[in-house]
Design an enzyme around this catalytic site. Structure first.
Site, PDB file in Angstrom:
ATOM      1  N   CYS A 162      44.516  40.321  40.678  1.00 54.67           N
ATOM      2  CA  CYS A 162      43.613  41.133  41.280  1.00 54.67           C
ATOM      3  C   CYS A 162      43.080  41.175  42.602  1.00 54.67           C
ATOM      4  O   CYS A 162      42.144  41.858  42.867  1.00 54.67           O
ATOM      5  CB  CYS A 162      42.235  40.910  40.137  1.00 54.67           C
ATOM      6  SG  CYS A 162      42.756  40.916  38.441  1.00 54.67           S
ATOM      7  N   HIS A 295      33.513  40.925  44.583  1.00 62.94           N
ATOM      8  CA  HIS A 295      34.721  40.910  43.520  1.00 62.94           C
ATOM      9  C   HIS A 295      33.952  41.527  42.282  1.00 62.94           C
ATOM     10  O   HIS A 295      34.444  42.188  41.640  1.00 62.94           O
ATOM     11  CB  HIS A 295      35.354  39.539  43.554  1.00 62.94           C
ATOM     12  CG  HIS A 295      36.582  39.659  42.386  1.00 62.94           C
ATOM     13  ND1 HIS A 295      37.655  40.461  42.565  1.00 62.94           N
ATOM     14  CD2 HIS A 295      36.719  38.630  41.472  1.00 62.94           C
ATOM     15  CE1 HIS A 295      38.414  40.102  41.536  1.00 62.94           C
ATOM     16  NE2 HIS A 295      37.995  39.302  40.890  1.00 62.94           N
ATOM     17  N   GLU A 306      30.964  33.370  43.113  1.00 61.23           N
ATOM     18  CA  GLU A 306      30.708  34.324  44.333  1.00 61.23           C
ATOM     19  C   GLU A 306      29.614  34.280  45.214  1.00 61.23           C
ATOM     20  O   GLU A 306      29.472  34.343  46.231  1.00 61.23           O
ATOM     21  CB  GLU A 306      31.313  35.713  43.988  1.00 61.23           C
ATOM     22  CG  GLU A 306      31.502  36.509  45.066  1.00 61.23           C
ATOM     23  CD  GLU A 306      31.966  37.988  44.810  1.00 61.23           C
ATOM     24  OE1 GLU A 306      32.037  38.317  43.407  1.00 61.23           O
ATOM     25  OE2 GLU A 306      32.483  38.632  45.496  1.00 61.23           O
ATOM     26  N   LYS A 327      32.705  47.444  40.436  1.00 64.56           N
ATOM     27  CA  LYS A 327      33.337  47.364  39.090  1.00 64.56           C
ATOM     28  C   LYS A 327      32.186  47.819  38.115  1.00 64.56           C
ATOM     29  O   LYS A 327      32.702  48.061  36.916  1.00 64.56           O
ATOM     30  CB  LYS A 327      33.903  45.914  38.916  1.00 64.56           C
ATOM     31  CG  LYS A 327      35.195  45.526  39.822  1.00 64.56           C
ATOM     32  CD  LYS A 327      35.871  44.293  39.409  1.00 64.56           C
ATOM     33  CE  LYS A 327      36.889  44.109  40.109  1.00 64.56           C
ATOM     34  NZ  LYS A 327      36.678  43.403  41.583  1.00 64.56           N
ATOM     35  N   HIS A 332      37.381  47.110  35.932  1.00 62.64           N
ATOM     36  CA  HIS A 332      38.257  46.294  36.880  1.00 62.64           C
ATOM     37  C   HIS A 332      39.554  46.999  36.830  1.00 62.64           C
ATOM     38  O   HIS A 332      40.412  46.927  36.017  1.00 62.64           O
ATOM     39  CB  HIS A 332      38.414  44.976  36.331  1.00 62.64           C
ATOM     40  CG  HIS A 332      38.984  43.934  37.106  1.00 62.64           C
ATOM     41  ND1 HIS A 332      39.949  44.217  38.031  1.00 62.64           N
ATOM     42  CD2 HIS A 332      38.671  42.636  37.352  1.00 62.64           C
ATOM     43  CE1 HIS A 332      40.290  43.098  38.740  1.00 62.64           C
ATOM     44  NE2 HIS A 332      39.644  42.168  38.550  1.00 62.64           N
ATOM     45  N   PHE A 391      43.624  35.679  39.084  1.00 55.19           N
ATOM     46  CA  PHE A 391      44.357  34.680  38.109  1.00 55.19           C
ATOM     47  C   PHE A 391      45.162  34.173  39.194  1.00 55.19           C
ATOM     48  O   PHE A 391      45.708  34.649  40.224  1.00 55.19           O
ATOM     49  CB  PHE A 391      45.133  35.638  37.330  1.00 55.19           C
ATOM     50  CG  PHE A 391      44.435  35.790  36.019  1.00 55.19           C
ATOM     51  CD1 PHE A 391      43.190  35.550  35.845  1.00 55.19           C
ATOM     52  CD2 PHE A 391      45.129  35.929  34.839  1.00 55.19           C
ATOM     53  CE1 PHE A 391      42.401  35.792  34.425  1.00 55.19           C
ATOM     54  CE2 PHE A 391      44.728  36.106  33.490  1.00 55.19           C
ATOM     55  CZ  PHE A 391      43.255  36.095  33.336  1.00 55.19           C
TER      56      PHE A 391
END
Lengths: 408, 373
Positions: A162, A295, A306, A327, A332, A391
């Site tokens: 991502c 993010h 974050e 998002k 996403h 990830f």
């Protein structure tokens, strides 16, 4: 060192398949989330996703090309066509052979992969059409795009989940800044992945209704799809050919927390390192950052970590910086997410308008910054950061600046 | 521009595990091909593969948690462990190191097994434990996490040139100051789908038929900024002087031109002339006509380069994205051979053009500190 400017932007997204439509919808706080109908979602925590609507592949690809090109690559090609048209790169002076490609993805051609496995399981592996094998390697996305436009420069596929779009933009930035190439088509793409929806469902990471980044009642993500493409150019070349410069890429940072394959590091060490590397590389004082594209997945762990990273880097000033998670509107978009978010930062610094975080109702004491709740706003933004995590503890930040002829 | 040197190498290959064993394997008789032991080849040509027979990751990696990792990850991890073991890096230095891995497919087996579970038993039957293995960067990230490599984590998947491009990417990271030291290379697993794909395109066969046998393996190099390596007193195996990649939009007509542009750009970055190159190692698998085209180009473009080990494909096989780094590990042999080094090569060029039109070249130079380490 060469300067790297942005001269074209293209997007295929759940909020539109044209740049202006996309940004207008973002500013209006619209949601691109809707029911997934292309595969079975019964029994899942959610049957919603950030689905691309109104995509017309025939505008960009011949019927024969459509058969030979996976959907992720089709999205990337459509976004590239828009970005090239805006940049005028092919119209005045740059040979396609000298243009490079660097793309990011999470899953590659996820629908092709699933189709291959379906045929192999139901009919036998010897029945898999050869054409599908040719679309199977993730690298085939970047080669399909380059083949379509005749690009002969560097051709890199960077599947760092991502955060992949940020990695690709960073790679393109390096190639131009070091003088290896004068123009790059870069960004990220992913089509809706069945395995991602099923996998996130089993991780209990899908929200049953809406994505609510930084809200106290946030319950997770929704998987989306699309592509975001930026045309990056060496400044002197863009200047010489009279290109209209949208913004400038000033630096980026990548790091790895090594904490866990899925769970973000609660101490946010990789995220902090990525932001600091980006600031250092760009030579920009952190006090001049005017916007952060988060993010902001909408999971409990990500948004908390974050927020911690932003506080750690910016200290008392963290609360003064507008931060939004688009998002909340798009879902996403996996490997496309950070590319679309960086592209949004370019539009933010150009137009001095900041998109909101929608679905934000109930503040979380552990996420106590300015998330631009629900409504867009005007803001003075000279420098914007775009964070993306992934990830495998991949942490990244891209720094985009308002274009100034003379940079201090 | 910062200089980038190679200071350690770990190899997992059917012809030898560990760099020394690998180099010995290259001097031995060509390895025997076997039938794949862990997937069916029914309906395909039965030409055999170069498999890591009896490979046991726990022989090379300490600790628990290997069971849930896929084969490609275990191969990459074992090669990394071997490279780190010989690196002389302290624990603190190791934590700052990052990982850049080239792989054409990631783990196709992991992705397919995950998909098959949902196809056969429904979406709720998929394993959340195995889901992270489906991202293409999984092998890289698992290595980062296992060894605590927090510098950075990146995966390059540019088809057949993946590991050469990963090495180039790592050089760029060091040159721009993003990292002082990085592990970089390539890794690939044998699997049913890639075997069937090769069969579908009539690319299965033995080297005698001009098709390398399907293979697996990994080579991981420790790259360091020159001063960083010197400061810690590390032996230097070679220097990467230049790397470039390009693309052939029309495979048939542009492949040669793309490779030529890669070679010329890598030489320019190295500050070398074509006649400076002493040896050429073909290091990208492609169609037989692309390999012939490569030979013809090298003969024309690099007048003083001997094309080395034309039989290399028989030893390394069609190892897809890993082939570039495995070839580089092979090229370190002549560069560091103390017996022949007085008359040995000084500059080696590795390169080639692959099935999809990706072309790549890398210039390797004998360490000027050779013999002083």
């Amino acid at each position: 060192m060469k300067r790297v400017v942005i001269t074209g932007l293209g997007v295929v997204s759940p909020l539109g398949c044209e740049r202006e439509e996309f940004f207008t919808n973002l500013l209006e706080g619209r949601s691109g989330v809707e029911q997934i109908t292309s595969f079975d979602c019964s029994g899942l925590r959610s049957n919603l996703g950030g689905i691309v609507k109104g995509f017309e592949p025939g505008r960009y690809l011949t019927p024969e090309e459509q058969i030979k090109t996976g959907l992720s690559a089709q999205y990337a090609i459509a976004a590239t066509a828009q970005a090239l048209e805006q940049s005028g790169l092919l119209q005045n002076g740059v040979a396609p052979r000298d243009i490079g490609v660097s793309l990011g993805t999470t899953m590659g051609e996820a629908q092709v992969t699933y189709q291959i496995d379906q045929v192999a399981a139901l009919k036998g592996i010897d029945q898999v059409p050869g054409q599908l094998y040719l679309q199977r390697p993730p690298g085939a996305m970047a080669t399909s795009l380059a083949r379509k436009f005749g690009f002969g420069g560097p051709n890199n596929m960077i599947p760092t989940a991502c955060a992949a779009g940020n990695y690709a933009i960073g790679n393109s930035f390096d190639l131009i800044q070091s003088g290896r190439v004068k123009a790059m088509v870069t960004g990220g793409a992913d089509c809706l992945s069945i395995s991602a929806v099923y996998g996130f469902n089993r991780l209990n990471s899908l929200t049953p209704d809406q994505v609510r980044p930084f809200d106290r009642n946030r319950k997770g993500i929704l998987v989306g799809e699309g592509a975001g493409i930026l045309v990056l150019e060496e400044y002197e070349q863009a200047l010489a050919r009279g290109a209209k410069i949208i913004a400038e890429v000033l630096g980026y940072g990548i790091s790895c927390s090594t904490y866990h394959m899925i769970t973000p590091d609660p101490q946010a060490r990789g995220a902090v390192s990525a932001i600091n590397k980006a600031l250092q590389r760009a030579g920009v004082d952190k006090n001049h950052i005017g916007y952060i594209s988060a993010h902001g997945t909408g999971t409990l762990a990500n948004d908390k970590a974050e927020t911690k990273a932003i506080k750690q880097v910016f200290g008392d000033r963290a609360g003064e910086i507008p931060i939004s998670s688009i998002k909340s509107m798009l879902g996403h978009m996996m490997g496309a997410a950070s590319a679309v978010e960086a592209l949004t930062c370019a539009l933010v610094v150009q137009r001095q308008l900041v998109p909101p975080t929608i679905n934000y109702q109930d503040p979380d004491p552990e996420c106590d910054l300015d998330y631009v709740p629900n409504y867009a706003r005007k803001a003075e933004v000279d420098y914007a950061l775009s964070n993306a995590y992934a990830f495998g503890a991949n942490d990244s930040t891209v720094l985009i600046g308002k274009f100034q002829e003379r940079r201090q | 521009m910062k200089r980038v040197v190679i200071t350690s190498c770990g190899v997992v290959s059917p012809i030898g595990i560990g760099h020394e064993q690998f180099l010995k394997g290259l001097q031995a008789e060509p390895p025997s091909l076997t039938r794949p032991s862990f997937f069916e080849t029914k309906g395909c040509s039965e030409e055999g593969v170069l498999e890591l027979v009896g490979f046991n990751a726990s022989d090379y990696i300490e600790g628990k948690g290997l069971r849930s990792l896929d084969r490609n990850t275990k191969i990459a991890m074992a090669a990394t462990s071997l490279a780190l073991g010989k690196s002389g890096l302290s624990e603190e230095q190791r934590r700052k190191v990052g990982m850049v891995l080239g792989t054409m497919f990631g783990s196709m087996t992991s992705i397919s097994d995950f998909n098959l579970e949902s196809i056969q038993n429904g979406p709720l039957s998929v394993s959340p434990m195995l889901f992270p293995n489906t991202v293409i960067n999984s092998p890289t990230s698992q290595v980062n996490i296992r060894f605590g490599l927090s510098g950075l984590s990146a995966t390059l998947s540019s088809c057949n040139t993946s590991s050469l491009d990963a090495l180039g990417y790592a050089c760029q990271m060091i040159q721009t100051g993003m990292a002082d030291a990085l592990l970089a290379g390539g890794s690939e697993e044998l699997c049913s789908l890639s075997y069937h794909a090769l069969d579908r395109f009539k690319l299965l066969g033995t080297a005698e038929e001009d098709h390398p046998p399907p293979a697996e393996g990994a080579a991981i190099l420790l790259l360091e900024e020159f001063d960083h390596a010197v400061r810690r007193g590390s032996p230097i195996l070679a220097e990467i002087r230049g790397q470039a990649n390009t693309f052939a939009p029309d495979q048939k007509t542009d492949s040669q031109n793309a490779l030529q542009r890669s070679i010329e750009a890598s030489l320019a970055e190295a500050g070398l002339h074509a006649q400076d190159i002493n040896q050429f190692f073909s290091s990208v698998s492609g169609f037989p006509w692309q390999r012939r085209l490569t030979s013809a180009l090298v003969a024309r473009l690099l007048p003083n380069a001997k094309t080395m080990r034309k039989d290399l494909q028989r030893y390394l096989g069609e190892s897809f994205g890993a082939l570039g780094s495995l070839t580089l590990a092979a090229a370190l042999g002549p560069l560091n051979d103390q017996v022949s080094n007085a008359n040995g090569p000084e500059h080696i060029l590795l390169g080639g053009v692959g099935y999809f039109g990706n072309a790549s070249a890398l210039v390797l130079t004998r360490s000027q500190t050779w013999g002083e380490a």
